[in-house]
Enzyme design. Sequence first.
Site, PDB file in Angstrom:
ATOM      1  N   ASP A  68       0.480   2.197  22.784  1.00  0.00           N
ATOM      2  CA  ASP A  68      -0.237   1.503  21.335  1.00  0.00           C
ATOM      3  C   ASP A  68      -0.276   0.166  22.311  1.00  0.00           C
ATOM      4  OD1 ASP A  68       2.644   0.782  22.153  1.00  0.00           O
ATOM      5  OD2 ASP A  68       3.536   0.468  20.230  1.00  0.00           O
ATOM      6  N   TYR A  70      -1.520  -3.370  23.098  1.00  0.00           N
ATOM      7  CA  TYR A  70      -0.725  -4.835  23.711  1.00  0.00           C
ATOM      8  C   TYR A  70       0.234  -5.432  22.017  1.00  0.00           C
ATOM      9  CZ  TYR A  70      -2.890  -3.890  28.075  1.00  0.00           C
ATOM     10  OH  TYR A  70      -3.313  -3.860  29.155  1.00  0.00           O
ATOM     11  N   PHE A  81      -5.440  -0.272  26.592  1.00  0.00           N
ATOM     12  CA  PHE A  81      -5.714  -1.538  27.924  1.00  0.00           C
ATOM     13  C   PHE A  81      -6.290  -2.772  28.193  1.00  0.00           C
ATOM     14  CE2 PHE A  81      -4.360   2.970  29.300  1.00  0.00           C
ATOM     15  CZ  PHE A  81      -2.728   3.156  29.560  1.00  0.00           C
ATOM     16  N   HIS A 184       2.589   6.197  33.764  1.00  0.00           N
ATOM     17  CA  HIS A 184       2.289   5.413  33.154  1.00  0.00           C
ATOM     18  C   HIS A 184       2.123   4.125  34.328  1.00  0.00           C
ATOM     19  CE1 HIS A 184       1.689   1.286  30.651  1.00  0.00           C
ATOM     20  NE2 HIS A 184       0.860   3.212  29.522  1.00  0.00           N
TER      21      HIS A 184
END
Length: 232
Positions: A68, A70, A81, A184
């Site tokens: 999801d 930031y 990202f 991740h």
Amino acid sequence: MLNANSISDPSWRKALNETLESNTFKKLTAFLEDEYNTQTIYPPEKDVFTAFNLTPLDEVKVVILGQDPYHGPNQAHGLAFSVKSPCKPPPSLKNIFKELDINPTQGDLTSWAQQGVFLMNTVLTVRASQAHSHKNQGWEEFTDAVIHTLLKRSKPIIFVLWGAPAQKKKELIEAHHYILESPHPSPLSAYRGFFGCGHFQTINKILREKKEKEINWQLGDSLVQPSLFELT
């Protein structure tokens, strides 16, 4: 208010029309309207569909799935990202750059999106300082529909799944597409297999084999090792 017109790219808007008119999406947008009116939500409404507006459906070569957005101020802008300049790269993005062996001072990945890298989170909005706060509100169904739409294309797509939430989408992806998986890039998990995964090199190797233009991963102010782009 978010609606079908929030997606300006006509190819995506046409392909997702049924989803955008569904009761599930209408419930989601009603929830989001209240959230944006009463809470601090990221990204701003105008940026929620940035990935769709920068990367037309027929130009998608690579899909990188995040979790999801930031949840800090002035960071999220609708690309997984990525952060808008002059915001400095957050830890996960720093680890992505470390795996790439580049050292940019900013983290805007718009240039990737413009080359066919579709940077989508599995959930597209979040409350300030509350990670995962918009899960199970309808975004998961929407992003499932996006993946199904991509799968209708005849040309195979490279799906990059980092972390458990993204890897849950694996069951949707048909066998003739490419799937790259790793932990991740978060500092909590990057050392468990993200570092050294070689995904960026593998993506360009696949694109070369498909006679498609490779992705230039370096950003405008990157310091990059030339060998990264000269792999056999």
